[in-house]
Motif scaffolding. Structure first.
Motif, PDB file in Angstrom:
ATOM      1  N   LEU A 100       0.855  -1.175   0.000  1.00  0.00           N
ATOM      2  CA  LEU A 100       0.000   0.000   0.000  1.00  0.00           C
ATOM      3  C   LEU A 100       0.895   1.231   0.000  1.00  0.00           C
ATOM      4  O   LEU A 100       1.802   1.343   0.821  1.00  0.00           O
ATOM      5  CB  LEU A 100      -0.897   0.000   1.244  1.00  0.00           C
ATOM      6  N   ILE A 101       0.652   2.150  -0.912  1.00  0.00           N
ATOM      7  CA  ILE A 101       1.495   3.348  -1.017  1.00  0.00           C
ATOM      8  C   ILE A 101       1.309   4.199   0.238  1.00  0.00           C
ATOM      9  O   ILE A 101       0.204   4.670   0.519  1.00  0.00           O
ATOM     10  CB  ILE A 101       1.146   4.165  -2.262  1.00  0.00           C
ATOM     11  N   PRO A 102       2.372   4.423   1.017  1.00  0.00           N
ATOM     12  CA  PRO A 102       2.236   5.242   2.227  1.00  0.00           C
ATOM     13  C   PRO A 102       1.883   6.688   1.886  1.00  0.00           C
ATOM     14  O   PRO A 102       2.259   7.215   0.833  1.00  0.00           O
ATOM     15  CB  PRO A 102       3.628   5.161   2.868  1.00  0.00           C
ATOM     16  N   ASN A 103       1.166   7.342   2.795  1.00  0.00           N
ATOM     17  CA  ASN A 103       0.808   8.739   2.596  1.00  0.00           C
ATOM     18  C   ASN A 103       2.018   9.654   2.599  1.00  0.00           C
ATOM     19  O   ASN A 103       1.939  10.803   2.151  1.00  0.00           O
ATOM     20  CB  ASN A 103      -0.176   9.188   3.685  1.00  0.00           C
ATOM     21  N   THR A 104       3.144   9.168   3.110  1.00  0.00           N
ATOM     22  CA  THR A 104       4.349   9.995   3.169  1.00  0.00           C
ATOM     23  C   THR A 104       5.002  10.177   1.809  1.00  0.00           C
ATOM     24  O   THR A 104       5.896  11.003   1.655  1.00  0.00           O
ATOM     25  CB  THR A 104       5.370   9.356   4.121  1.00  0.00           C
ATOM     26  N   VAL A 105       4.577   9.415   0.823  1.00  0.00           N
ATOM     27  CA  VAL A 105       5.175   9.495  -0.509  1.00  0.00           C
ATOM     28  C   VAL A 105       4.458  10.566  -1.325  1.00  0.00           C
ATOM     29  O   VAL A 105       3.259  10.472  -1.577  1.00  0.00           O
ATOM     30  CB  VAL A 105       5.089   8.137  -1.241  1.00  0.00           C
ATOM     31  N   SER A 106       5.188  11.592  -1.744  1.00  0.00           N
ATOM     32  CA  SER A 106       4.606  12.611  -2.612  1.00  0.00           C
ATOM     33  C   SER A 106       4.591  12.104  -4.050  1.00  0.00           C
ATOM     34  O   SER A 106       5.276  11.143  -4.397  1.00  0.00           O
ATOM     35  CB  SER A 106       5.395  13.915  -2.510  1.00  0.00           C
ATOM     36  N   LYS A 107       3.804  12.751  -4.874  1.00  0.00           N
ATOM     37  CA  LYS A 107       3.604  12.232  -6.236  1.00  0.00           C
ATOM     38  C   LYS A 107       4.903  12.166  -7.033  1.00  0.00           C
ATOM     39  O   LYS A 107       5.123  11.222  -7.794  1.00  0.00           O
ATOM     40  CB  LYS A 107       2.567  13.083  -6.968  1.00  0.00           C
ATOM     41  N   ASP A 108       5.762  13.160  -6.859  1.00  0.00           N
ATOM     42  CA  ASP A 108       6.999  13.136  -7.623  1.00  0.00           C
ATOM     43  C   ASP A 108       7.949  12.037  -7.165  1.00  0.00           C
ATOM     44  O   ASP A 108       8.928  11.724  -7.848  1.00  0.00           O
ATOM     45  CB  ASP A 108       7.693  14.501  -7.575  1.00  0.00           C
ATOM     46  N   GLN A 109       7.684  11.429  -6.011  1.00  0.00           N
ATOM     47  CA  GLN A 109       8.520  10.337  -5.517  1.00  0.00           C
ATOM     48  C   GLN A 109       8.027   8.958  -5.973  1.00  0.00           C
ATOM     49  O   GLN A 109       8.742   7.970  -5.802  1.00  0.00           O
ATOM     50  CB  GLN A 109       8.555  10.365  -3.981  1.00  0.00           C
ATOM     51  N   ALA A 134      -0.756   9.141  -9.271  1.00  0.00           N
ATOM     52  CA  ALA A 134      -0.212   9.201 -10.622  1.00  0.00           C
ATOM     53  C   ALA A 134       0.747  10.368 -10.723  1.00  0.00           C
ATOM     54  O   ALA A 134       0.628  11.360  -9.989  1.00  0.00           O
ATOM     55  CB  ALA A 134      -1.340   9.349 -11.648  1.00  0.00           C
ATOM     56  N   TYR A 135       1.699  10.236 -11.648  1.00  0.00           N
ATOM     57  CA  TYR A 135       2.681  11.304 -11.842  1.00  0.00           C
ATOM     58  C   TYR A 135       3.135  11.279 -13.290  1.00  0.00           C
ATOM     59  O   TYR A 135       3.449  10.217 -13.839  1.00  0.00           O
ATOM     60  CB  TYR A 135       3.869  11.117 -10.905  1.00  0.00           C
ATOM     61  N   GLU A 136       3.117  12.461 -13.902  1.00  0.00           N
ATOM     62  CA  GLU A 136       3.528  12.610 -15.298  1.00  0.00           C
ATOM     63  C   GLU A 136       2.821  11.594 -16.191  1.00  0.00           C
ATOM     64  O   GLU A 136       3.429  10.904 -16.999  1.00  0.00           O
ATOM     65  CB  GLU A 136       5.049  12.517 -15.423  1.00  0.00           C
ATOM     66  N   ASP A 137       1.497  11.506 -15.989  1.00  0.00           N
ATOM     67  CA  ASP A 137       0.588  10.686 -16.799  1.00  0.00           C
ATOM     68  C   ASP A 137       0.798   9.184 -16.621  1.00  0.00           C
ATOM     69  O   ASP A 137       0.271   8.393 -17.378  1.00  0.00           O
ATOM     70  CB  ASP A 137       0.689  11.040 -18.283  1.00  0.00           C
ATOM     71  N   ALA A 378      -4.337  18.093  -9.249  1.00  0.00           N
ATOM     72  CA  ALA A 378      -3.593  19.339  -9.409  1.00  0.00           C
ATOM     73  C   ALA A 378      -3.229  19.540 -10.878  1.00  0.00           C
ATOM     74  O   ALA A 378      -3.059  18.565 -11.622  1.00  0.00           O
ATOM     75  CB  ALA A 378      -2.334  19.311  -8.564  1.00  0.00           C
ATOM     76  N   PRO A 379      -3.107  20.776 -11.321  1.00  0.00           N
ATOM     77  CA  PRO A 379      -2.697  21.030 -12.702  1.00  0.00           C
ATOM     78  C   PRO A 379      -1.324  20.427 -12.983  1.00  0.00           C
ATOM     79  O   PRO A 379      -0.496  20.266 -12.075  1.00  0.00           O
ATOM     80  CB  PRO A 379      -2.652  22.562 -12.776  1.00  0.00           C
ATOM     81  N   ALA A 380      -1.083  20.081 -14.217  1.00  0.00           N
ATOM     82  CA  ALA A 380       0.212  19.519 -14.607  1.00  0.00           C
ATOM     83  C   ALA A 380       1.334  20.465 -14.212  1.00  0.00           C
ATOM     84  O   ALA A 380       1.263  21.676 -14.427  1.00  0.00           O
ATOM     85  CB  ALA A 380       0.244  19.277 -16.117  1.00  0.00           C
ATOM     86  N   GLY A 381       2.368  19.896 -13.603  1.00  0.00           N
ATOM     87  CA  GLY A 381       3.498  20.683 -13.151  1.00  0.00           C
ATOM     88  C   GLY A 381       3.337  21.241 -11.749  1.00  0.00           C
ATOM     89  O   GLY A 381       4.282  21.805 -11.192  1.00  0.00           O
ATOM     90  N   GLU A 382       2.122  21.099 -11.165  1.00  0.00           N
ATOM     91  CA  GLU A 382       1.870  21.611  -9.817  1.00  0.00           C
ATOM     92  C   GLU A 382       1.438  20.496  -8.873  1.00  0.00           C
ATOM     93  O   GLU A 382       0.799  20.749  -7.849  1.00  0.00           O
ATOM     94  CB  GLU A 382       0.809  22.707  -9.862  1.00  0.00           C
ATOM     95  N   GLU A 383       1.806  19.268  -9.203  1.00  0.00           N
ATOM     96  CA  GLU A 383       1.334  18.125  -8.417  1.00  0.00           C
ATOM     97  C   GLU A 383       1.751  18.183  -6.957  1.00  0.00           C
ATOM     98  O   GLU A 383       1.051  17.681  -6.080  1.00  0.00           O
ATOM     99  CB  GLU A 383       1.837  16.816  -9.029  1.00  0.00           C
ATOM    100  N   THR A 384       2.893  18.786  -6.673  1.00  0.00           N
ATOM    101  CA  THR A 384       3.382  18.819  -5.288  1.00  0.00           C
ATOM    102  C   THR A 384       3.251  20.206  -4.650  1.00  0.00           C
ATOM    103  O   THR A 384       3.782  20.422  -3.557  1.00  0.00           O
ATOM    104  CB  THR A 384       4.855  18.382  -5.223  1.00  0.00           C
ATOM    105  N   ALA A 385       2.544  21.116  -5.305  1.00  0.00           N
ATOM    106  CA  ALA A 385       2.468  22.489  -4.790  1.00  0.00           C
ATOM    107  C   ALA A 385       1.899  22.531  -3.377  1.00  0.00           C
ATOM    108  O   ALA A 385       2.450  23.184  -2.486  1.00  0.00           O
ATOM    109  CB  ALA A 385       1.625  23.355  -5.727  1.00  0.00           C
ATOM    110  N   LEU A 386       0.790  21.823  -3.148  1.00  0.00           N
ATOM    111  CA  LEU A 386       0.164  21.863  -1.835  1.00  0.00           C
ATOM    112  C   LEU A 386       1.041  21.198  -0.779  1.00  0.00           C
ATOM    113  O   LEU A 386       1.234  21.737   0.316  1.00  0.00           O
ATOM    114  CB  LEU A 386      -1.211  21.200  -1.893  1.00  0.00           C
TER     115      LEU A 386
END
Length: 437
Positions: A100-109, A134-137, A378-386
Motif C-alpha cells: 500500500l502506497i504510504p501517505n508519506t510518498v509525494s507524487k513526484d517520488q 499518478a505522476y507525469e501521466d 492538481a494542474p500539470a506541473g503543480e502536483e506537489t504544490a500543496l
C-alpha cells in the motif's frame, strides 16, 4: 445520489520524512518471471495494514488467487504501524512485491519506489481514483476500496437524545452532541487523540464546502484558518466540540481498537471517520451484544445550496515495487484484489472499478440526497504544490500533530485559544507559501 465531479481525488501525503534520497533503480516491468509455458509465476510478498485479516480473510484470498495462478505463491506481511514502518523501509529495496502506497510518498517520488501500471487514461478505463497516485501521466496504484467522508454514529444513542435527523449546520451538530451529553450516559464524541492517525480523517472532508477545486483553492490561500474558509470550518468544528466538553475526559488515554467497541455498544455516540469504518463498528456492535443496525453513517454538517455533500476518493492504493523480482505476479495480485477479491464490498466501501455499485453502508446518504464530490487533480506541473506548502509550514494536514495541539488548546492543556492558535497556523502557512512561491 449525484456524482458532483468525475476527476481523480487529489491524494495528499504528510511530511515526506527521509524519502527523497532513493535511487531510481531499474524498471522491473521488463523482466517479469514466467514459467516455461509463459504462465505467470514466482513468490510474492504482500504488505498490508490489515493485521486483523491476515490469518482469516486474507488466507481465503490467497487460496483463491493461487487456484487461478497455480505457479504463484503469496505470502502476507502484516504491519501495525504501517505508515511509520513502511516509510522507513522505502529507504531500502526491501519492501515486498505489493504494498500500500504510504501517505508519506509525494507524487513526484512515486517513480522512485513503484513500477508504473500504465497511462492514467489506460488504467482509468478499468479503475476509479487513478489520478490520486499518478505522476507525469503514469498510474502507480490501484485503490483497494473507495471511501465516502462523514461520521459514524450510534443511531440508538442519538435517538435516545431525541435526534433523528442529520444536523445541517455545525451549530446543530454541537447542539446534538450537547443533547446526548444531557440525556444519555454516552460520551458524545470520541477524538481518538492518542493513536493520532484517526484525526487525519477530518482532513478528508475537504471539498464538502469548496467543491472539487478545494485543493487548488487551499494552495492559493494565504490564511486558510480564517472564518469563511473551508479549512477553518472543518477544524473549527473539532475545536468547538472539545472546547464544549463534549469529547472524552482524557484524550491521552484513547484507544482505537477499543473505540470501535465503545461506539458499537453505545458508550460513545459519534466519531468522524471515513465510510470504511462502518463495517468495523457494526462488527464491534454485534460482538458487544448490540445490533449492527444501531450503526449509521451521516454526512458532515455543512450544506451548500441546501444539499449535503460528501467527498469520495480511493483508500490506500496497492502498488508494485519497482524492485520486485516477479512484477507480473505482483501486478496480477493487484488486479485480482481490486476486481475479484470482494474486499471493497466486504468493507462497505465504494468499488475501485468503474462499474461499482453503492454499498449498503451508505444507505442513509440516499434518503438525505447527498451529493458526492470527487476532488480535481492538481494542474500539470503543480502536483506537489500543496504538499510543498504544508511540509515547509510543518503543518501536517494529513497527520496528527497539529490537531493534537488544537485539541490540547481547546481543553486547556496548552496555552492560547482558537483565535490565537489559528492565527499561528495562518502565519506559518502564509510564510511557507511565500517561501515555495
Amino acid at each position: 445520489m449525484k456524482l458532483k465531479h468525475s476527476a481523480g481525488f487529489a491524494a495528499a501525503g504528510v511530511l515526506a520524512m527521509a524519502l527523497t534520497a532513493c535511487s531510481s533503480g531499474s524498471d522491473s516491468g521488463d523482466d517479469a518471471a514466467e514459467s516455461g509455458d509463459g504462465a505467470i509465476s514466482g513468490d510474492i510478498t504482500v504488505l498490508t495494514n490489515r493485521t486483523d485479516l491476515i490469518d482469516t480473510t486474507f488466507q481465503d484470498y490467497k487460496n483463491t488467487f493461487e487456484s487461478e495462478y497455480p505457479d504463484v505463491n503469496v505470502e502476507f506481511e502484516g504491519i501495525t504501524d504501517y505508515e511509520g514502518d513502511v516509510s522507513i523501509r522505502l529507504n531500502t529495496q526491501d519492501f515486498g512485491d505489493v504494498l500500500l502506497i504510504p501517505n508519506t510518498v509525494s507524487k513526484d517520488q512515486l517513480p522512485n519506489f513503484f513500477a508504473p501500471l500504465g497511462s492514467v487514461d489506460e488504467v482509468s478505463e478499468t479503475y476509479r481514483f487513478v489520478s490520486e497516485q499518478a505522476y507525469e501521466d503514469q498510474a502507480y496504484g490501484v485503490a483497494i476500496t473507495g471511501n465516502a467522508q462523514g461520521y459514524v454514529i450510534n443511531k440508538k444513542v442519538w435517538e435516545e437524545a431525541g435526534i433523528t435527523e442529520a444536523p445541517t449546520t455545525p451549530e446543530e451538530f454541537v447542539d446534538a452532541l450537547q443533547a446526548i451529553a444531557d440525556s444519555t450516559d454516552a460520551t458524545p464524541y470520541y477524538t481518538n487523540y492518542a493513536d493520532g492517525w484517526p484525526l487525519s480523517q477530518w482532513q478528508g472532508n475537504r471539498g464538502v464546502i469548496a467543491g472539487p477545486e478545494t485543493e487548488q483553492i487551499l494552495a492559493d490561500t494565504d490564511e486558510p484558518w480564517t472564518e469563511g474558509e473551508e479549512q477553518y470550518a472543518i477544524d473549527s468544528l473539532l475545536y468547538d466540540v472539545v472546547d464544549a466538553g463534549l469529547s472524552e475526559d482524557d484524550p491521552t488515554t484513547t484507544n482505537w481498537e477499543e473505540s470501535k467497541t465503545l461506539l458499537g455498544s453505545g458508550e460513545v455516540a459519534t466519531m468522524v471517520l471515513g465510510s470504511w469504518a462502518v463495517t468495523q463498528v457494526q462488527d464491534a456492535a454485534e460482538a458487544a451484544g448490540g445490533s449492527p443496525d444501531d450503526i449509521a453513517y451521516w454526512p458532515m454538517p455543512f450544506q451548500v445550496d441546501g444539499s449535503f455533500h460528501s467527498t469520495i476518493g480511493g483508500d490506500y492504493k496497492n502498488a508494485v515495487s519497482k524492485y520486485s523480482e516477479n512484477p507480473e505476479a505482483a501486478r496480477a495480485w493487484v488486479d485480482w484484489f481490486a476486481q475479484e477479491s470482494g474486499y471493497a464490498e466486504s468493507q462497505g466501501g465504494l468499488a475501485p472499478t468503474v462499474e461499482g455499485e453503492l454499498p449498503s453502508t451508505l444507505s442513509e446518504f440516499e434518503s438525505l440526497g447527498v451529493e458526492f464530490v470527487e476532488i480535481d487533480p492538481a494542474p500539470a506541473g503543480e502536483e506537489t504544490a500543496l504538499s510543498d506548502i504544508y511540509d515547509t509550514a510543518e503543518i501536517d494536514l494529513w497527520g496528527n500533530v497539529y490537531r493534537q495541539k488544537m485539541i490540547d488548546t481547546a481543553r486547556g492543556a496548552a496555552d492560547g485559544d482558537k483565535a490565537s492558535y489559528f492565527d499561528s497556523l495562518n502565519e506559518r502557512w502564509s510564510a511557507a507559501r511565500a517561501e515555495v512561491g
